[in-house]
Design an enzyme around this catalytic site. Sequence first.
Site, PDB file in Angstrom:
ATOM      1  N   ALA A  34      41.982  25.679  38.992  1.00 53.94           N
ATOM      2  CA  ALA A  34      41.497  24.784  40.039  1.00 53.94           C
ATOM      3  C   ALA A  34      40.081  25.147  40.482  1.00 53.94           C
ATOM      4  O   ALA A  34      39.172  24.309  40.480  1.00 53.94           O
ATOM      5  CB  ALA A  34      42.458  24.813  41.223  1.00 53.94           C
ATOM      6  N   ASP A  55      38.954  31.918  29.802  1.00 59.12           N
ATOM      7  CA  ASP A  55      40.306  31.671  30.295  1.00 59.12           C
ATOM      8  C   ASP A  55      41.304  31.933  29.165  1.00 59.12           C
ATOM      9  O   ASP A  55      41.021  31.631  28.002  1.00 59.12           O
ATOM     10  CB  ASP A  55      40.453  30.226  30.795  1.00 59.12           C
ATOM     11  CG  ASP A  55      41.757  30.000  31.548  1.00 59.12           C
ATOM     12  OD1 ASP A  55      41.715  30.017  32.794  1.00 59.12           O
ATOM     13  OD2 ASP A  55      42.801  29.810  30.897  1.00 59.12           O
ATOM     14  N   VAL A 105      40.762  38.555  30.042  1.00 60.67           N
ATOM     15  CA  VAL A 105      39.614  39.346  30.467  1.00 60.67           C
ATOM     16  C   VAL A 105      40.034  40.798  30.681  1.00 60.67           C
ATOM     17  O   VAL A 105      40.890  41.102  31.501  1.00 60.67           O
ATOM     18  CB  VAL A 105      38.988  38.767  31.745  1.00 60.67           C
ATOM     19  CG1 VAL A 105      37.900  39.691  32.274  1.00 60.67           C
ATOM     20  CG2 VAL A 105      38.404  37.386  31.463  1.00 60.67           C
ATOM     21  N   CYS A 166      31.306  45.857  48.360  1.00 61.56           N
ATOM     22  CA  CYS A 166      31.948  45.230  47.209  1.00 61.56           C
ATOM     23  C   CYS A 166      33.407  44.933  47.545  1.00 61.56           C
ATOM     24  O   CYS A 166      33.894  45.269  48.632  1.00 61.56           O
ATOM     25  CB  CYS A 166      31.838  46.120  45.971  1.00 61.56           C
ATOM     26  SG  CYS A 166      32.961  47.536  45.965  1.00 61.56           S
ATOM     27  N   CYS A 181      50.266  30.465  43.321  1.00 57.96           N
ATOM     28  CA  CYS A 181      50.444  29.013  43.324  1.00 57.96           C
ATOM     29  C   CYS A 181      51.797  28.614  42.748  1.00 57.96           C
ATOM     30  O   CYS A 181      52.338  27.557  43.078  1.00 57.96           O
ATOM     31  CB  CYS A 181      49.322  28.344  42.539  1.00 57.96           C
ATOM     32  SG  CYS A 181      47.692  28.547  43.272  1.00 57.96           S
ATOM     33  N   CYS A 243      31.009  51.031  44.299  1.00 52.15           N
ATOM     34  CA  CYS A 243      29.630  50.680  44.661  1.00 52.15           C
ATOM     35  C   CYS A 243      28.930  51.744  45.483  1.00 52.15           C
ATOM     36  O   CYS A 243      27.836  51.510  45.979  1.00 52.15           O
ATOM     37  CB  CYS A 243      29.598  49.345  45.412  1.00 52.15           C
ATOM     38  SG  CYS A 243      30.192  49.429  47.122  1.00 52.15           S
TER      39      CYS A 243
END
Length: 338
Positions: A34, A55, A105, A166, A181, A243
């Site tokens: 989305a 994706d 990923v 971060c 979802c 960070c």
Amino acid sequence: MDVRYSRQILFSPIGREGQDRLKEKHVLLIGAGALGTSNAEIMVRAGVGKVTIADRDYVEWSNLQRQQLYTEEDAAHEIPKAVAAKKRLESINGEVAINAEILDVTPVEMARLIDGVDLIIDATDNFDIRMIINDTAQKYGVPWIYGAIVGSYGLSYTVIPEETPCLHCLMKRIPMDGATCDTAGVISPIVQLIVAHQSAEALKILTGNHGALRKQLISYDIWSNQQSAIDVGALKEDSCPSCGQAPTYPFLDYESQTKTAVLCGRDTVQIRPASREKRDLQKVASKLSQTAEVRHNEFLLSFKKDPYRFVMFQDGRVLVHGTNDAQHAKTLYHRYLG
């Protein structure tokens, strides 16, 4: 083509100079659901020079309610989301180079994808990948924009390496209750609201308008009419391992990643999350009970989503019965258990 972007050029904070800058930029979108499809369309229509979409999933019928680039034909043929998005986006603006990456990923993939990227937009649906994005962005000095939605609730925050806290710094301030979802649902208006914030911040960064950036963590519940904007600048930690002054980028390390193992001869995949803290099985069962029949005791809970059966233990370890495909099991795990 000036006429295509004329209204954007007339907007003085962008102007001709900003439009020329956009043409030279490369945006990496992680996730083509989305948030990803809506952000991608805005970037492409705005004239960003190159957009890469990464994706691991394919288009399903349940996506069509809110994922605006896809069609019934895409769902019927189970087209990979990155491929379907690329096809649609190229029909919208042929001047933009669209790169589709069908993959899960990981730190290894991010090290490759980050090359030449000016901005990362987070449109994923699990926290593991967000923390990989966060550490990669810090390591390579690339700004990124966090976004998350579930139900009628959404969050967004812009991370500028060496300037802002971060995501690791803010982990205690961001709700992480495991809702997704697929367990709590989602309505399209909250998607568009969070995308509006993400894409506006993206245009500011890409056109060099850093002074206009929002320095806050924003959240909205569009159904209960609640909103907040938290100034988080003081939360930047010098000791942050992602960070801080001596970063180690822990989420790029193998031990901080979700592990999968196929159980020999059982048509089952075991998934072990990176963190092994004790889970509140009663709380997890309560969330899942809205969409599945859940059985649980003090040691474990189980539920079915045909043709799969899930068993979760107190340490967070999950058995996904009904598949020996580790990648698919991992997708199911994030879909139902967050």
